[in-house]
Design a protein around this motif. Sequence first.
Motif, PDB file in Angstrom:
ATOM      1  N   GLY A 199       0.802  -1.206   0.000  1.00  0.00           N
ATOM      2  CA  GLY A 199       0.000   0.000   0.000  1.00  0.00           C
ATOM      3  C   GLY A 199       0.839   1.262   0.000  1.00  0.00           C
ATOM      4  N   PHE A 200       2.119   1.152   0.361  1.00  0.00           N
ATOM      5  CA  PHE A 200       2.999   2.317   0.395  1.00  0.00           C
ATOM      6  C   PHE A 200       3.932   2.269  -0.807  1.00  0.00           C
ATOM      7  CE2 PHE A 200       6.012   5.436   1.776  1.00  0.00           C
ATOM      8  CZ  PHE A 200       5.309   6.251   2.624  1.00  0.00           C
ATOM      9  N   GLY A 201       3.349   2.375  -1.994  1.00  0.00           N
ATOM     10  CA  GLY A 201       4.162   2.400  -3.201  1.00  0.00           C
ATOM     11  C   GLY A 201       4.538   1.012  -3.679  1.00  0.00           C
ATOM     12  N   ALA A 202       4.987   0.957  -4.957  1.00  0.00           N
ATOM     13  CA  ALA A 202       5.339  -0.320  -5.573  1.00  0.00           C
ATOM     14  C   ALA A 202       6.791  -0.662  -5.246  1.00  0.00           C
ATOM     15  CB  ALA A 202       5.138  -0.237  -7.080  1.00  0.00           C
ATOM     16  N   VAL A 203       7.068  -0.897  -3.973  1.00  0.00           N
ATOM     17  CA  VAL A 203       8.431  -1.177  -3.517  1.00  0.00           C
ATOM     18  C   VAL A 203       8.405  -2.428  -2.636  1.00  0.00           C
ATOM     19  CG1 VAL A 203      10.421  -0.319  -2.238  1.00  0.00           C
ATOM     20  CG2 VAL A 203       9.009   1.281  -3.556  1.00  0.00           C
ATOM     21  N   ALA A 204       9.361  -3.328  -2.869  1.00  0.00           N
ATOM     22  CA  ALA A 204       9.460  -4.540  -2.046  1.00  0.00           C
ATOM     23  C   ALA A 204      10.241  -4.184  -0.786  1.00  0.00           C
ATOM     24  CB  ALA A 204      10.150  -5.651  -2.835  1.00  0.00           C
ATOM     25  N   TRP A 205       9.561  -3.537   0.180  1.00  0.00           N
ATOM     26  CA  TRP A 205      10.244  -3.046   1.381  1.00  0.00           C
ATOM     27  C   TRP A 205      10.864  -4.182   2.190  1.00  0.00           C
ATOM     28  CZ3 TRP A 205      11.167   1.805   0.923  1.00  0.00           C
ATOM     29  CH2 TRP A 205      10.245   2.654   0.306  1.00  0.00           C
ATOM     30  N   SER A 206      10.249  -5.363   2.165  1.00  0.00           N
ATOM     31  CA  SER A 206      10.820  -6.480   2.917  1.00  0.00           C
ATOM     32  C   SER A 206      12.201  -6.850   2.400  1.00  0.00           C
ATOM     33  CB  SER A 206       9.890  -7.697   2.834  1.00  0.00           C
ATOM     34  OG  SER A 206       9.730  -8.113   1.486  1.00  0.00           O
ATOM     35  N   ALA A 207      12.459  -6.598   1.107  1.00  0.00           N
ATOM     36  CA  ALA A 207      13.779  -6.873   0.543  1.00  0.00           C
ATOM     37  C   ALA A 207      14.827  -5.953   1.157  1.00  0.00           C
ATOM     38  CB  ALA A 207      13.753  -6.704  -0.976  1.00  0.00           C
ATOM     39  N   HIS A 208      14.449  -4.701   1.414  1.00  0.00           N
ATOM     40  CA  HIS A 208      15.380  -3.766   2.040  1.00  0.00           C
ATOM     41  C   HIS A 208      15.758  -4.258   3.441  1.00  0.00           C
ATOM     42  CE1 HIS A 208      13.893  -0.165  -0.602  1.00  0.00           C
ATOM     43  NE2 HIS A 208      14.092  -1.270  -1.286  1.00  0.00           N
ATOM     44  N   ALA A 209      14.756  -4.666   4.191  1.00  0.00           N
ATOM     45  CA  ALA A 209      15.005  -5.125   5.562  1.00  0.00           C
ATOM     46  C   ALA A 209      15.864  -6.384   5.555  1.00  0.00           C
ATOM     47  CB  ALA A 209      13.680  -5.386   6.271  1.00  0.00           C
ATOM     48  N   ALA A 210      15.574  -7.324   4.656  1.00  0.00           N
ATOM     49  CA  ALA A 210      16.346  -8.563   4.587  1.00  0.00           C
ATOM     50  C   ALA A 210      17.780  -8.291   4.149  1.00  0.00           C
ATOM     51  CB  ALA A 210      15.683  -9.548   3.635  1.00  0.00           C
TER      52      ALA A 210
END
Length: 226
Positions: A192-203
Motif C-alpha cells: 500500500g505504500f508504493g510499488a516497492v518490495a520493502w521487505s527486501a530492504h530489511a532482509a
Amino acid sequence: MFIDVPSRHRARLVWATPMLVLVSVGVFLWLVTRAPETRLLVLERWGAVPELLSPSGRLDLASLRQLLTLATALLIHADWLHLVGNLLFLLIFGLPAERALGGGRLLALFLLGGVVANLSAVFALASSRSVIVGSSGAVSALIGAYLVLFPRARLGFVVPLGLFLEFVRTPAPLMIGVWAALQLAFTVVGPGFGAVAWSAHAAGFAYGLLHGALSRGAVRRRHRGA
C-alpha cells in the motif's frame, strides 16, 4: 553530502563499486532506447518474478535461468529516479566499504545481499506476477555492513539556511538507524505504500549486518598487511 571515515588506507584502488555503477547505467541506457515491447520482455525475462520462482509457495530449484534472475534483477532499474537513488547510496556506502573489504569481497556482499533480499521479496509476494528489479536490496546490504565496519563514521550534509549554507555532521549510525526504522515501517505497511518490495530492504540490511560482523577479522588482517 560527504562521509568522513578515518582511515590510513584512503589510497586503495577501488574497482567493484564503479563497475557496478557503470553496468547499471549501461543497462538502463540500453533499455530506455528499446521499444516498449522489448523493455517489457527484458523486465519479465531477467527480473525476478515471484510467480515463476515460487509457484506453490516454495522456491523452484528446477529452473536455473529463473534462479539467475535473483541476481540479474539487481542490475535492472525501472526509471531514472529508481536508478539515481540506488546508485547514490551505492557510491556513498560502497566506496568506503570497498576500501575496507577489497573489491572481490565488496562484489560478493553486493550480489549475495541482493540475492537474499530478492528471495525475501519473492516469498513476501508469492504467486504475484509483479517483477522485482533494482539494486535496493543489495545497497541495503552495503549499508548494514557499513554500519558494522564503520560504527564511528559521520555523515555530512549541506543545509541551506536562508542565504547561507551550513555543514552539519551527524553520526552515521544515527542516520542509518532512522533509515532502517523506515524500512521496517514500510515493510509492515506493505504494497500500500508504493510499488516497492520493502521487505527486501530489511532482509538485505540484516544480511549486511551479519556479513559485516563476519568480515571484521578479514578487514583487520587486510589493513595489517597493507
